[in-house]
Every structure is written in structure tokens, then in C-alpha cells.
Design a protein around this motif. Sequence first.
Motif, PDB file in Angstrom:
ATOM      1  N   LEU A 152      37.955  53.074  43.003  1.00 52.69           N
ATOM      2  CA  LEU A 152      38.279  52.567  41.677  1.00 52.69           C
ATOM      3  C   LEU A 152      37.516  51.263  41.476  1.00 52.69           C
ATOM      4  CD1 LEU A 152      40.840  53.309  39.659  1.00 52.69           C
ATOM      5  CD2 LEU A 152      41.731  51.180  40.515  1.00 52.69           C
ATOM      6  N   ALA A 153      37.094  51.019  40.231  1.00 50.13           N
ATOM      7  CA  ALA A 153      36.554  49.704  39.884  1.00 50.13           C
ATOM      8  C   ALA A 153      37.365  49.195  38.707  1.00 50.13           C
ATOM      9  CB  ALA A 153      35.075  49.813  39.513  1.00 50.13           C
ATOM     10  N   TYR A 154      37.814  47.953  38.799  1.00 51.14           N
ATOM     11  CA  TYR A 154      38.717  47.394  37.779  1.00 51.14           C
ATOM     12  C   TYR A 154      38.075  46.167  37.158  1.00 51.14           C
ATOM     13  CZ  TYR A 154      42.675  44.800  35.852  1.00 51.14           C
ATOM     14  OH  TYR A 154      43.514  44.094  35.023  1.00 51.14           O
ATOM     15  N   VAL A 155      37.838  46.215  35.854  1.00 47.99           N
ATOM     16  CA  VAL A 155      37.246  45.062  35.177  1.00 47.99           C
ATOM     17  C   VAL A 155      37.997  44.719  33.897  1.00 47.99           C
ATOM     18  CG1 VAL A 155      34.915  45.507  36.082  1.00 47.99           C
ATOM     19  CG2 VAL A 155      35.589  46.461  33.870  1.00 47.99           C
ATOM     20  N   VAL A 156      37.977  43.429  33.568  1.00 46.59           N
ATOM     21  CA  VAL A 156      38.461  42.954  32.268  1.00 46.59           C
ATOM     22  C   VAL A 156      37.214  42.418  31.571  1.00 46.59           C
ATOM     23  CG1 VAL A 156      40.157  41.533  31.070  1.00 46.59           C
ATOM     24  CG2 VAL A 156      40.591  42.267  33.427  1.00 46.59           C
ATOM     25  N   ALA A 157      36.596  43.262  30.772  1.00 41.84           N
ATOM     26  CA  ALA A 157      35.261  42.930  30.268  1.00 41.84           C
ATOM     27  C   ALA A 157      35.314  41.893  29.149  1.00 41.84           C
ATOM     28  CB  ALA A 157      34.565  44.199  29.770  1.00 41.84           C
ATOM     29  N   ARG A 158      36.391  41.885  28.383  1.00 39.10           N
ATOM     30  CA  ARG A 158      36.445  41.048  27.181  1.00 39.10           C
ATOM     31  C   ARG A 158      37.609  40.078  27.328  1.00 39.10           C
ATOM     32  NH1 ARG A 158      34.731  40.989  21.853  1.00 39.10           N
ATOM     33  NH2 ARG A 158      36.387  40.755  20.323  1.00 39.10           N
ATOM     34  N   PHE A 159      37.306  38.774  27.243  1.00 39.61           N
ATOM     35  CA  PHE A 159      38.286  37.709  27.502  1.00 39.61           C
ATOM     36  C   PHE A 159      38.891  37.939  28.885  1.00 39.61           C
ATOM     37  CE2 PHE A 159      38.516  38.461  22.792  1.00 39.61           C
ATOM     38  CZ  PHE A 159      37.504  37.558  22.530  1.00 39.61           C
TER      39      PHE A 159
END
Lengths: 522, 522
Positions: free
Chosen positions: B287-294
Motif C-alpha cells: 500500500l502507498a498512502y499519501v495526502v496530496a493536497r494540504f
Amino acid sequence: MEPIESLPLPLPPPPPPSLDVLVARLGRWSAGRGPLYLLLAARLRRLIDEGVLPPGTLLPPDRRFATALAVGRTTVVAAYDALRQEGRLVRRQGSGTRVAPAALLARRLRSAGAETAAGASTGAGASTGAGPVMGAPRVRETSNPLFLHLLEAPDDVILLSCAAPDRAPDALAEAYRSLELPVGDLGYHPAGLGALREAVAARYAARGVPTGPGQVLVTTGAQQALALLARLLLAPGDGVLVEAPTYPGALDLFREAAAVPLPVAVGPDGVDVAEAVRLMERHRPALAYVVARFQNPTGTVLPPLAGRRLVEAANALGVPLVEDEALADLAFDAGAPWTPLSAYGEVVAVGSLSKVVWGGLRIGWVRGPAPLIARLARLKALHDLGSDVPAQLAAARLLDGFGPVLAARVRTARAGHDHLRAELARLLPSWSCAPAAGGQTLWVRLPHGDGVSFAQLALRHGVAVLPGATADALGGSVRHLRLHFLAAPEVLTEAVRRLAAAWAEYTPGPEPVRAALHAITL
Amino acid sequence: MEPIESLPLPLPPPPPPSLDVLVARLGRWSAGRGPLYLLLAARLRRLIDEGVLPPGTLLPPDRRFATALAVGRTTVVAAYDALRQEGRLVRRQGSGTRVAPAALLARRLRSAGAETAAGASTGAGASTGAGPVMGAPRVRETSNPLFLHLLEAPDDVILLSCAAPDRAPDALAEAYRSLELPVGDLGYHPAGLGALREAVAARYAARGVPTGPGQVLVTTGAQQALALLARLLLAPGDGVLVEAPTYPGALDLFREAAAVPLPVAVGPDGVDVAEAVRLMERHRPALAYVVARFQNPTGTVLPPLAGRRLVEAANALGVPLVEDEALADLAFDAGAPWTPLSAYGEVVAVGSLSKVVWGGLRIGWVRGPAPLIARLARLKALHDLGSDVPAQLAAARLLDGFGPVLAARVRTARAGHDHLRAELARLLPSWSCAPAAGGQTLWVRLPHGDGVSFAQLALRHGVAVLPGATADALGGSVRHLRLHFLAAPEVLTEAVRRLAAAWAEYTPGPEPVRAALHAITL
């Protein structure tokens, strides 16, 4: 195309699902238009593409599968053939029919994007089934027919399988209309809103079990209460004492935790406490799970003395005892007082408003020692940060003035009980079922055949019922069905008419389909 | 009493919690009356009795612990001494201070029932802590300070740690007032109510990502969405690509799944995509987990081209990529359009109404391929049978006319952002923090010291802040704090006044307290 039959299979293949579990996973496969073999192939295709049946899974021999599905053998043979031609199944002399190896499957799916894009015979979303975001196949989802029926598209099947009222009482709508949302509150209450925890605690206190709000955790229904308890208390290989039969939704959770069920038979007076104590002494299970009052699915009631003995033994042996009280309020004799097992010693009680109020109001709870509640609250924070707050406010308001709501629900249930029994006696006199003293289901015994295959035929006649075998970790309850009586009288009448039509057509196989020595991976 | 120091310890002892995790688990220990050493002893006692610190756990050396807690060494020594006298801790020459062995502990607790029944210095419920219903100690609960603060009793601490609006907009109350509960509906919708799934799907379609309701699962907030994804896709030992720093609630879930974080640094333009691709190539994480915006907690925004590159690489490598969009709507430039990563390829998007509407409305979702959604729905059926239905009805109504709700929330957030930055510049000019373009938090850097120990001192001055280290699996962000700006201006003013008072008093230890090479059992 390569001769796929000659490709080596990956080792080790996953253990095969037991027959009743596979049948349950098929859900309402036979709904829809077209020949049965195409409908069956479509549903198997979807289970393969979603990873529910992982590569290498051994499927049942066609004859046994046909018996369990109450279809002709040619239906299964034709479905298997169709899936072999697509490359989703492989068959090797002497080793049966298996789901194709992963690499092969992915290749097939990618090239099959266009051809699988439409129609009931191809299944939904097959073209993306093996895409990157699916991850490796790990089958952790439920195989519980109760749940699977809820996930099906609406059709004209009468659900006598899922027992719950089909509308909320007016009091709930009123509670929502007068809702006042709090100010200065982030809205995250992992342990539950104070007002609701107090209201639940007061109910126990009123039954003679002194309880403070710190001993109550609010959950998203009793199902989440059981899920959190399983998560906190169980590790793979742990023993869990269960009644046989029991609530299948609990069995599924214990299986998900890779725990080993230790089943104890239920008789006319509830669970066999002497046997339960022997099993606890021998195995010291990590958890014991009982439905003492209006046992699910048999409807029996454990006498108070037996309950006390069970609690004392569990406490002496250090076995955490969980009592599921979701149905306990639903006594037809509404005035009858009852004593929760928590009155006799340290017990973890699980309750819910789903059965008395409405399943859509997802409010349940755990009542237990404060330190356990604190640990469960930390786990719940991690898993969902707490249950919905307006629902908790509405529930707290409902509990304040609960008597009339409960009384109305019990009146309806009792009328449904009497109506369903009368219809069964009229149209299906060879079926036997004892009257219930409360709860919401009848436990019916067929004179011959088995519940799993009859339920398949009943589905094709438009009624979903719960085969007893799926609730029984002892491999018993083969001839039983669980029917709920909460639907409107005219719906119950129509349901029994359909059941009678199915029964007239029913020809059981030579061997009844038994339950589950459930493979732990399912 | 036996000379408990001479009893053998059970083998193997659990791995010690890292210092920052232990500090987080202490929560608001210093709230309350009385000497600090008694307050510290009381909180440690509770953690021991609840099994959060299992028998055999090694506690930190007094000097290091004192530094991390921003207290004098004598405070820790006195707390340890008190707990040794009770038999809850043991100390052996050369092997440090440990939680006492289980058997000994249980005996102590049983005999200590009376003495531990009252008062802040004894902790809640200690006398039942080792009772039968607790089960064996298995520490699976969160150590996340965000969550632990929510579980504390209310006091006058200002929570700048948990970022969420503290009241619902009027539109929510209106939605509830006009609620019409359905008839002929059992209320169990594991995948979500059709109306809400359609409303969420329409949002994606409006952003250029064609979406059907079958690609949407409704969850109890974004937290449950992440929990279900972790449960479905992760097995022990799996790698999970995470940003460093990232949302600690996600880190906690990945740890609960016994997955191994693969951290990638976040710069001024979001996550380092080149490094992320390298890590995915090397480790093929599950799994890859990102918060791309803010991005949470840094507030950065990943440029579209970088986002596209990340998605394409993840898709090519077969790594399921999860984008957390919980904050994505909260752009101060409200007119700015934005493109979800889902527009660039196969992505699992996680969204929520908690930040724009209210945390108490527990509505989140997953958007992904239909087969994945089907599997998640079966898992959700098992875990809670579906989210609250009235909440879903209210949410569907809110989403129809969402613009004004969002605009009002953004106006408030922007004003709070400006006010908090101005107050920090006025009273704490040595702290640095870049302005944010959206979201709800500022990412502040201290000129010296470390966030963990300063947060301890700030707590004693009545403000809870999130130390950056607890969000950083790389061991970085040591000097950072996350502060939210959603509180009312006068509350933010008072919070900064208290922070400034704490800062004036702050004397950091010789070594900054670093994060977490988090032991997997925590």
C-alpha cells in the motif's frame, strides 16, 4: 492461446472453502434472467475476479455442488466449462477443478477487458479485478449469508433471513426532529456520548446491576461491539466457546480472528452448561460467547440458575464471558422481568437498539469493567474515532421513555410469530417448530433433506431463509431453517406460500449438506 | 510480602515502547491536583492495570524520561518508587525498571481492591484490571495522542492537537429536522445508502473522474475507511509507503496491522515523488498512502505533474495507491479547482465530511474500483453491518447544496489561520511557520529543543499540541509542532498566550526526544 491446463499451479493452494460456505458466498446467484448455468458462471466469475476465490482454490465436484445448489448436475458442468474456456478455471485429471493461477488470471483479465464489459453473464467490474489497487488476494471478508443478502441488489426476494424490523418507530423520527446539535464539541467521542453512556448504564442499574457510564462503550450496533471484542481479546489459534447453533455473524468474526470455535450444543433450555464448563476447564478459551435469552437462532432461554453457574465457572477459570443481549428485551410476556448474566459476576454484556428500534439506527454498546471499556475505547478511536453523534443523541432521547416503543415492537413481533406459525401449520404441516417466548425468529425443522440445498430452491422461489448449518460449528442443525417473523402479515403469508411451492418441488440429494468444519481462512 | 525483586521475570519480555510513544500514552497525565510525581504514578498505574504496559515492559531510565516529560528527575524517581512499593514495578541491578510479572501483578491487584478504590492518585478501576474478563494482555489499542486526548475527561486544556470544527453548520440541523426515515427498509446497508453513494459519485464525476455508485463505499468517517483498507490489504510484515511526516492516525492503523512503514520525506512541494518511486520499485509495498493536497501535517500541496507521475508509477508497479482527501476541499482560494489523483489512473480515494461539516457526523467514503468496493463492503458488513442511516440521509441532503456550507467553513478557517499566525508572530517571534494555502493546521518549527518535551510543558500550561515527531516515521520533525486554527479567535489568542508562557519556562534537555522507530507491538 496457450494450453493453460499444462501450466504448473502455484504452491500451496489455499484450503478449499467448505461446501456450505461456498454456497453462502454465491448469495442470490440465481436471481436474474437467463439459463441457470450462465447465472452460476457469472457469480463464480465475480467471486474469482474479486479475489474471494483466490487462485488455486479447489472447487467442489460437480455432483456434490449440484446437490447443494438444488440444481441438475449439467448446470454445474456447463458453468465450469464456460469458466474453463475463459481461463478462469483449470481442470487436471485427478486433482479436480481449481481457480486458475494468479499470473494466468491477470493476463486473461487484462485482455478480457472489452469482452467482460457488459451483461449479467459477465459479472461486474471484471476488467479491473486484477488491477494494481486490488492488492494481493487476502480473503478476509464475510461468508455469512445474513450479510451477503444485504449486499445484493434489491429484487423481489422476501428476506426471511435477516431478522430486523423494516421501519423505525415514530418516536425515532420525533427524536430526530427535536435534535439539538451541541456547540463547542469536536464531535469525536470514541467511548460514546456521556448522555447515552449514562442512559445505558441506568438500564443496567434498573435491572439490579449497578453500572456507571465509565463501564459502557457505545458502538455502531452490537456487531461492532463483537468485532471490537474479538479484535482486542483474540489471537490466532485461541479457543472461543460458542453455542451450537449460534449467531453466524459472531462465528464469522471469530473466524476472521483465526480463533478456533469450541462449540457446545444448545438444548430446549439453552446451552448445555455442564458441557460448557467442561470445555472451559479443558481449553481455557480466550472468550466464551453466549446468547442466554432468546438464543439466536433457537429462541431458547437459559434458566437463571444455569446462567449463574456459567458465570461463576467462567469467572473462576478466568474465561472472559460475553453475553449477547441484542434480543433479550423482546419477551412476548412484556411484563416479565429478566436478569442479565452480569448480575451474577464479571460478564461483558453486548446490547443494541437495532432489534427494538431499527437496524438503521446503528447504536449498540458493551457493558463491562471500566478498564476493559477504556481499552475498547482506544481501539474504537483507532478504527472509527467514535460512532455518529446525532444517532447517539436520538438514542439517548429514545431510551428516556423506552417502555411504549418496546411494547409496540413486542406486540407486532408476537402477532407476526402467531401468524407465521399458523401459516406454516396450514401449508407445511410436515415441518415442525416449537413456539417461541420472545425474540424474532422461529427455528424450523424439515422432515427430510437439508437446509442448505432447500434454501437454494427457496431462493429461486423468491424467499431467502437461513440454513441452520451455517450457524452450527458442531456440524449439526442440518435439517433446520431460521425464519424471522417481523414482516407484515401479508408478506409472511406470501413467503410461506412460496416456501410451500419450493417444498413441493424439493428432492433432496442422497447426502444432506453438512456445515462447515470451517476452514479458518474463510 | 515476598521479596518481589527476586522473582524471575517471564520470558521474553515485550519490546519497550519508544519514548515518544510512551509519552503519548500518558495523555494529559499532568492535569489534576497534587504533586506531579503522584499524578505521574497514577497514570502509569492505570496503564499497567489496563494492560497497556504489559508485564515485563521495560520503562525508560529516569533521566531520559524526565527530559521527555519536561519535569525534574526527582519526579520520575519518586513515581517509580511509589509503584515499586505497590508491586507494580520491579527494578533489578543492570536491567532497569520493568512492569512486574503477570502473576505477581494479578495477586497485587486482587489484594489491593480496597486501597485502589478512590482518588485521582489511584487510577480508575484498578481493582478489576486483572479480572477474568480482561483477557490476556494484547496491546492493540492506539498510542496516538490525537485519539488519547479525545478520551480524556474534559478539563480546561485547549485542544490545538485535534483539528476539527467544534460545531456543525446550521445546514446539518436543518437536514436532520426535515429527515424522512424510510419504510420497508431493514436499515442495514453495508456498502452505504444508494442516495449517498450517488451523491459522492457525482462529486467525483464533477471533477472529471467518471464514477458510479458501485465505486463508492460509505464509511464511519475517513478513519474507518483507512481501517478497512488496512485490514483488507495488509498482512504482518508488509511494507507501506508513507509520507514523513504524515497523519498519525494512519500510521497507527498500519502499525496495528503489523506493517512496516517505508517513509518518504515531504518537502515544500509535497512528498518527494522520485524517492517514492524508488522505494516502490525496491520494496513493492502492499500500500502507498499519501495526502496530496494540504498534506497532513505540513499543509503542502503536491503539484499535478508530480501527482500524475506518482499514480503512473504506482499503477505500473502494481502498488495500490491511497489518496486521503479529507482536507482537499479546504482551499482558502475557494474558487480554485482541483484534480484528485484518481483522475490520473487507478487510485483508492478516501474522503470525509468531518472537516467541512462536523466530526460528529461520522460520514466518510472510499472511492475505488467496483470489485475492491465489493470486498470492502463485505468486510464492513462483518465489522458493523453498515453506517448509521439517518446520518447518511442527512449527508446526502447536505451534499446537495454543498457550496455555501463549504464556503462558510473556508471563510472561518482562513480567518483562524490569519489570526493564529498573527498571534504567534506577536508573542512567539522566534517560532517559524509558513502560511498555509488551505487545510486547518499550521506546521510550526521551534528554534531549539524538541516538540515532545515542549508539548509536555505546554500541557501543564493548558494547551495540547501535536509534537511533529509522533507523525514522522523517519525520526524527523523533532522540532515541529502541529497547531490547528479552527477555534474561535479569542480561544486562539488565549492558546498562544499559554504557549508563550510555557516557552518562557522551557529548558530543553541535552538531547532532543526523537520519534519512534516504533516497535510494531505498539
